[in-house]
Motif scaffolding. Sequence first.
Motif, short mmCIF file in Angstrom:
data_model
loop_
_atom_site.label_atom_id
_atom_site.label_comp_id
_atom_site.label_asym_id
_atom_site.label_seq_id
_atom_site.Cartn_x
_atom_site.Cartn_y
_atom_site.Cartn_z
N MET A 1 3.59 1.65 -2.94
CA MET A 1 2.78 0.44 -2.56
C MET A 1 2.98 -0.62 -3.77
N ASP B 1 1.33 1.26 4.67
CA ASP B 1 0.08 1.21 4.46
C ASP B 1 -0.90 2.26 5.62
N GLN C 1 -3.40 5.42 4.44
CA GLN C 1 -4.69 5.45 5.15
C GLN C 1 -4.69 6.83 5.78
#
Length: 124
Positions: free
Chosen positions: A112, A6, A10
């Motif tokens: 993901m 994550d 980002q």
Amino acid sequence: MSAALDAQLQKATNEYRKIETDLANAVEARQRLDIQLTENEQEFKSLTSDNDVYKLIGPVLVKQDQSEAKSNVEKRLEYIRNEISRVEIQLKELNGRQEKKRLQLVHLQGQMESQQPSAGAITA
């Protein structure tokens, strides 16, 4: 979903947005240079030897030798063309960086998705 993945996503997203901003600024600079080039090229297009040329110095217009004025405009045109070349190189580099970052984002998003449980899975 892992926190590390994550965080990577980002970070990559933020870098992509920065590249997009840099690219937009470079495109804007290129457009400004094109306008300047066109204006300067048009400046002496219809000039004849009978025309007077004036240069603005502060609040005063001072008569200038036509050959000197043409020389100054040619130098300005050369500078603008060099700047256009520099911005073109920058645009190519930014487009390459943008494409690499886009591929990285697609890869991270795929990772993901592969870590998420299937929405259609039946649990007992």
